[in-house]
Design a protein around this motif. Sequence first.
Motif, PDB file in Angstrom:
ATOM      1  N   HIS A 118     -13.040   5.527   5.661  1.00 12.41           N
ATOM      2  CA  HIS A 118     -12.340   5.705   4.377  1.00 12.41           C
ATOM      3  C   HIS A 118     -13.199   6.488   3.377  1.00 12.41           C
ATOM      4  CE1 HIS A 118      -9.203   2.989   5.662  1.00 12.41           C
ATOM      5  NE2 HIS A 118     -10.127   2.125   6.027  1.00 12.41           N
TER       6      HIS A 118
ATOM      7  N   GLN B 242     -12.575   8.835   1.343  1.00  8.86           N
ATOM      8  CA  GLN B 242     -11.974   9.088   0.031  1.00  8.86           C
ATOM      9  C   GLN B 242     -12.185   7.921  -0.926  1.00  8.86           C
ATOM     10  OE1 GLN B 242     -10.366   8.924   2.939  1.00  8.86           O
ATOM     11  NE2 GLN B 242      -8.738   7.418   2.773  1.00  8.86           N
ATOM     12  N   SER B 243     -12.159   6.683  -0.433  1.00 10.17           N
ATOM     13  CA  SER B 243     -12.374   5.543  -1.321  1.00 10.17           C
ATOM     14  C   SER B 243     -13.836   5.435  -1.736  1.00 10.17           C
ATOM     15  CB  SER B 243     -11.895   4.243  -0.669  1.00 10.17           C
ATOM     16  OG  SER B 243     -12.691   3.906   0.451  1.00 10.17           O
TER      17      SER B 243
ATOM     18  N   ALA C  69     -14.302   8.098  -4.382  1.00  8.12           N
ATOM     19  CA  ALA C  69     -13.638   7.692  -5.624  1.00  8.12           C
ATOM     20  C   ALA C  69     -14.410   6.595  -6.353  1.00  8.12           C
ATOM     21  CB  ALA C  69     -12.216   7.223  -5.325  1.00  8.12           C
TER      22      ALA C  69
ATOM     23  N   VAL D 108     -15.075  13.706  -8.316  1.00  5.73           N
ATOM     24  CA  VAL D 108     -14.027  13.205  -7.409  1.00  5.73           C
ATOM     25  C   VAL D 108     -12.941  14.260  -7.257  1.00  5.73           C
ATOM     26  CG1 VAL D 108     -12.218  11.464  -7.113  1.00  5.73           C
ATOM     27  CG2 VAL D 108     -14.493  10.768  -7.840  1.00  5.73           C
TER      28      VAL D 108
ATOM     29  N   ALA E 255     -13.659  16.904  -4.656  1.00  4.53           N
ATOM     30  CA  ALA E 255     -13.770  16.502  -3.250  1.00  4.53           C
ATOM     31  C   ALA E 255     -12.744  17.256  -2.402  1.00  4.53           C
ATOM     32  CB  ALA E 255     -13.574  15.000  -3.115  1.00  4.53           C
ATOM     33  N   ASN E 256     -13.165  17.620  -1.198  1.00  2.03           N
ATOM     34  CA  ASN E 256     -12.283  18.339  -0.280  1.00  2.03           C
ATOM     35  C   ASN E 256     -12.597  17.903   1.152  1.00  2.03           C
ATOM     36  OD1 ASN E 256     -14.629  19.743   0.517  1.00  2.03           O
ATOM     37  ND2 ASN E 256     -14.295  21.318  -1.022  1.00  2.03           N
TER      38      ASN E 256
ATOM     39  N   THR F  58     -16.337  17.621   1.854  1.00  2.00           N
ATOM     40  CA  THR F  58     -16.917  16.432   1.234  1.00  2.00           C
ATOM     41  C   THR F  58     -16.624  15.201   2.073  1.00  2.00           C
ATOM     42  OG1 THR F  58     -16.397  17.479  -0.882  1.00  2.00           O
ATOM     43  CG2 THR F  58     -17.114  15.189  -0.946  1.00  2.00           C
ATOM     44  N   HIS F  59     -15.394  15.087   2.537  1.00  2.00           N
ATOM     45  CA  HIS F  59     -15.021  13.942   3.374  1.00  2.00           C
ATOM     46  C   HIS F  59     -15.775  13.959   4.696  1.00  2.00           C
ATOM     47  CE1 HIS F  59     -10.980  13.232   1.104  1.00  2.00           C
ATOM     48  NE2 HIS F  59     -12.034  13.028   0.363  1.00  2.00           N
TER      49      HIS F  59
END
Length: 119
Positions: free
Chosen positions: A15, A17-18, A21, A29, A32-33, A36-37
């Motif tokens: 996860h 993205q969490s 965030a 945040v 992020a793309n 980044t993930h």
Amino acid sequence: MATAYIGLGAWCLLHPQSVIALGFTPKYVTMANATTHLFARCFGAQAMTCGLLLGTSEMTAFSFTAFGLAMIPYLGWNFWFGIGPAKGMVNKLMWLDFVGNVFFMSGSLWCANVLREEA
């Protein structure tokens, strides 16, 4: 320590993205793309590997000392992004990372000391 590394690493891996965030300020945040993930996932996989190694290896006094001292650059990272030149990139919740790094460093050095006394 192994459980913490595996658990938090899995969170970054599954996860990202969490994690992004929760750890970064809104300005970053929104930037992020997919890259980044991917980096967050790689960080998580690396943390899980570290946890696996910690959980399956026989740790000696030398191993604990080396691991504890290896935490010093992470404290530098906390300084750099928390109150240093890159302040404003991570949010205040990231101070939990600092606390965790101090815990891992001091716990490792304490375990090394206990093992030396046992020997």
